[in-house]
Design an enzyme around this catalytic site. Sequence first.
Site, PDB file in Angstrom:
ATOM      1  N   LYS A   1      24.439  40.859  37.780  1.00  0.00           N
ATOM      2  CA  LYS A   1      24.736  40.961  39.211  1.00  0.00           C
ATOM      3  C   LYS A   1      23.485  41.216  40.050  1.00  0.00           C
ATOM      4  O   LYS A   1      23.358  40.682  41.157  1.00  0.00           O
ATOM      5  CB  LYS A   1      25.767  42.048  39.464  1.00  0.00           C
ATOM      6  CG  LYS A   1      27.152  41.709  38.923  1.00  0.00           C
ATOM      7  CD  LYS A   1      28.159  42.760  39.352  1.00  0.00           C
ATOM      8  CE  LYS A   1      29.376  42.816  38.457  1.00  0.00           C
ATOM      9  NZ  LYS A   1      30.175  41.596  38.399  1.00  0.00           N
TER      10      LYS A   1
ATOM     11  N   ARG B   1      31.052  28.505  35.019  1.00  0.00           N
ATOM     12  CA  ARG B   1      31.957  27.811  34.089  1.00  0.00           C
ATOM     13  C   ARG B   1      33.149  27.277  34.869  1.00  0.00           C
ATOM     14  O   ARG B   1      33.282  27.534  36.062  1.00  0.00           O
ATOM     15  CB  ARG B   1      32.461  28.813  33.056  1.00  0.00           C
ATOM     16  CG  ARG B   1      33.086  30.023  33.747  1.00  0.00           C
ATOM     17  CD  ARG B   1      33.796  30.962  32.827  1.00  0.00           C
ATOM     18  NE  ARG B   1      34.049  32.247  33.447  1.00  0.00           N
ATOM     19  CZ  ARG B   1      35.065  32.538  34.222  1.00  0.00           C
ATOM     20  NH1 ARG B   1      35.941  31.605  34.548  1.00  0.00           N
ATOM     21  NH2 ARG B   1      35.213  33.734  34.742  1.00  0.00           N
TER      22      ARG B   1
ATOM     23  N   GLU C   1      26.824  49.610  46.590  1.00  0.00           N
ATOM     24  CA  GLU C   1      27.113  48.766  47.752  1.00  0.00           C
ATOM     25  C   GLU C   1      28.299  49.313  48.523  1.00  0.00           C
ATOM     26  O   GLU C   1      29.036  50.170  48.048  1.00  0.00           O
ATOM     27  CB  GLU C   1      27.306  47.295  47.352  1.00  0.00           C
ATOM     28  CG  GLU C   1      28.510  47.012  46.494  1.00  0.00           C
ATOM     29  CD  GLU C   1      28.618  45.535  46.065  1.00  0.00           C
ATOM     30  OE1 GLU C   1      27.592  44.839  45.936  1.00  0.00           O
ATOM     31  OE2 GLU C   1      29.748  45.090  45.862  1.00  0.00           O
TER      32      GLU C   1
ATOM     33  N   HIS D   1      42.461  44.362  38.768  1.00  0.00           N
ATOM     34  CA  HIS D   1      41.314  43.532  39.135  1.00  0.00           C
ATOM     35  C   HIS D   1      41.360  42.143  38.512  1.00  0.00           C
ATOM     36  O   HIS D   1      40.353  41.459  38.406  1.00  0.00           O
ATOM     37  CB  HIS D   1      39.982  44.188  38.744  1.00  0.00           C
ATOM     38  CG  HIS D   1      39.680  45.434  39.504  1.00  0.00           C
ATOM     39  ND1 HIS D   1      39.492  45.439  40.863  1.00  0.00           N
ATOM     40  CD2 HIS D   1      39.540  46.709  39.089  1.00  0.00           C
ATOM     41  CE1 HIS D   1      39.253  46.668  41.260  1.00  0.00           C
ATOM     42  NE2 HIS D   1      39.283  47.464  40.204  1.00  0.00           N
TER      43      HIS D   1
HETATM   44  P1  ADP Z   1      33.647  41.768  37.710  1.00  0.00           P
HETATM   45  O1  ADP Z   1      32.437  40.986  37.297  1.00  0.00           O
HETATM   46  O2  ADP Z   1      33.799  43.043  36.943  1.00  0.00           O
HETATM   47  O3  ADP Z   1      34.883  40.945  37.809  1.00  0.00           O
HETATM   48  P2  ADP Z   1      33.311  41.592  40.602  1.00  0.00           P
HETATM   49  O4  ADP Z   1      32.047  41.910  41.295  1.00  0.00           O
HETATM   50  O5  ADP Z   1      33.680  40.150  40.486  1.00  0.00           O
HETATM   51  O6  ADP Z   1      33.284  42.304  39.166  1.00  0.00           O
HETATM   52  O7  ADP Z   1      34.508  42.363  41.288  1.00  0.00           O
HETATM   53  C1  ADP Z   1      35.822  42.358  40.771  1.00  0.00           C
HETATM   54  C2  ADP Z   1      36.816  42.757  41.844  1.00  0.00           C
HETATM   55  O8  ADP Z   1      36.503  44.072  42.346  1.00  0.00           O
HETATM   56  C3  ADP Z   1      36.806  41.859  43.081  1.00  0.00           C
HETATM   57  O9  ADP Z   1      37.692  40.774  42.952  1.00  0.00           O
HETATM   58  C4  ADP Z   1      37.239  42.811  44.180  1.00  0.00           C
HETATM   59  O10 ADP Z   1      38.660  42.881  44.168  1.00  0.00           O
HETATM   60  C5  ADP Z   1      36.663  44.154  43.750  1.00  0.00           C
HETATM   61  N1  ADP Z   1      35.352  44.443  44.414  1.00  0.00           N
HETATM   62  C6  ADP Z   1      34.119  44.096  43.979  1.00  0.00           C
HETATM   63  N2  ADP Z   1      33.160  44.506  44.840  1.00  0.00           N
HETATM   64  C7  ADP Z   1      33.789  45.132  45.846  1.00  0.00           C
HETATM   65  C8  ADP Z   1      33.362  45.800  47.067  1.00  0.00           C
HETATM   66  N3  ADP Z   1      32.083  45.923  47.405  1.00  0.00           N
HETATM   67  N4  ADP Z   1      34.312  46.330  47.856  1.00  0.00           N
HETATM   68  C9  ADP Z   1      35.613  46.245  47.520  1.00  0.00           C
HETATM   69  N5  ADP Z   1      36.083  45.652  46.415  1.00  0.00           N
HETATM   70  C10 ADP Z   1      35.194  45.103  45.579  1.00  0.00           C
END
Ligand code: ADP
Length: 497
Positions: A121, A297, A205, A240
């Site tokens: 990330k 992917r 963040e 999630h």
């Molecule tokens: P992972 O790689 O673990 O799936 P992501 O960064 O894609 O992590 O985030 C997964 C989920 O978490 C997102 O779909 C969202 O619902 C929530 N999320 C991620 N970042 C934030 C944020 N800054 N604020 C609120 N919700 C978040």
Amino acid sequence: MIETKTIKKILVSNRGEIAIRVMRTARELGIKTVAIYSDADSTAAHVKYADEAMNVGPAPSAQSYLNMDRIIEVCKELNVDAVHPGYGFLSENSTFAKMVTDNGIIFIGPSPEAIEVMGDKLAAKNAVSKYNVPMVPGVNHAVSDKDEAIEIAREIGYPVLIKASAGGGGKGMRVVEQEEDLAEQMERAMSEAKSAFGNPSVFVEKFITQPRHIEIQIIGDQHGNVVYLFERDCSIQRRHQKVVEEAPSAVLNDAQRKAMGEAAIGVAKSCDYYGAGTVEFIVDENLDFFFLEMNTRLQVEHPVTEEITGKDLVAEQIRVAEGHPLSFKQEELKIQGHALEIRVYAENPRTNFLPDTGKLQTYKLPQGPGVRVDDGYEEGMDIPIYYDPMISKLITYGANREQARLRMLRAIEEYEISGVATTLDFCSFALKHEAFISGKFDTKFVEKYFTPEVLDEADPEKEQIAIALASLLIDQKAHGAQIKNEGLSKWKLRVKD
Ligand code: ADP
């Protein structure tokens, strides 16, 4: 100059519905297919579908579907000229992508370098920062000092989210509401990240309180062309993880769609991306969007994009892997109609979506206009405990959102599954909910509206049927008749578990 090659035989290093999905397109294109399988999958549907199949090891995926050396061995033995990784398993493993290409085999996916950058990330945030892509307010470097984290959090304002750089699947994330909790939560996030991913790096963040999850499908070729195939709204999630997806989103207008599409192309350009990929954004209540991550992917929910664009994403993946330019340009892509997908998991919505295992005693598919089912099971098969409990994806297409929604409800009614609990009735609840109908929902849908009791709440239509049935039974008993089911449709008699 990119050398073009013709793919004649593809090994799909995956199982279940996605393996079959890929093989279907390969067959249409006259390409031979090879399945791999574990000891638990020797009679699985993807094995039957393939032209050839090879066992790659015992049931646990670490010893079979993730066994890179064995998979390469099979490729060589069967003269395979390309590998499609599907999603999950080795699909975002840059070491595997490199092993495949180092052995002179085409990897149907992006370069190992792109997979690596987007798999982290922080590395992804850094790569993207040179392009004009909105980011969630926060930092894009690893933070391990608590005082620094406190400084950052003060600057961006609470609530904040501590995230593991190497995170995935929702793991290693901690929401912090106030300064007093920051130090402790950070320590926890770091130790969780270290044990889950072997990397304790975290960053901070802004936590967006009621976000929608909207992602953009992109595809690029090896000649530097990248296009976007619009968005998918995947805001209805449990743990999630997505469970209902749609394209297009009910809330975006054309200008927002274009802005997100162009930002997604920026993300792709930041890592010289080719192949199919998905750029995920979170969208706040003002419809401001922020880059979340890129999945390098094919995505589970890709069919909704195929339905509204009329494009076969797997065919296009194969085409660009062969070195050809994309077969379409941005201006040729149009959204037509609306598509919905629900994920039918062997999970029990009544027990907080715990996976359920067992035999598919009844398994009858819905049919008819606008219905597509991508699955990897047949009646009588067991759902193995070793893998993801997804049984199928049910996709409906309509001229507009309401038609797609009504078709989905009808298809759910037609879908007959017994022997395991499924998410079908939860999805039916979600699709009938006012928040879904109006399009005003976010990732908190399940938390806000769902309790197991809603599944048992009286459905007026079903109540009518129950009353009719009861009076019929009383009538028949009064006349000394045998109780028979004839004359009542199967639909009416079916009681969903
Ligand atoms: P992972 O790689 O673990 O799936 P992501 O960064 O894609 O992590 O985030 C997964 C989920 O978490 C997102 O779909 C969202 O619902 C929530 N999320 C991620 N970042 C934030 C944020 N800054 N604020 C609120 N919700 C978040």
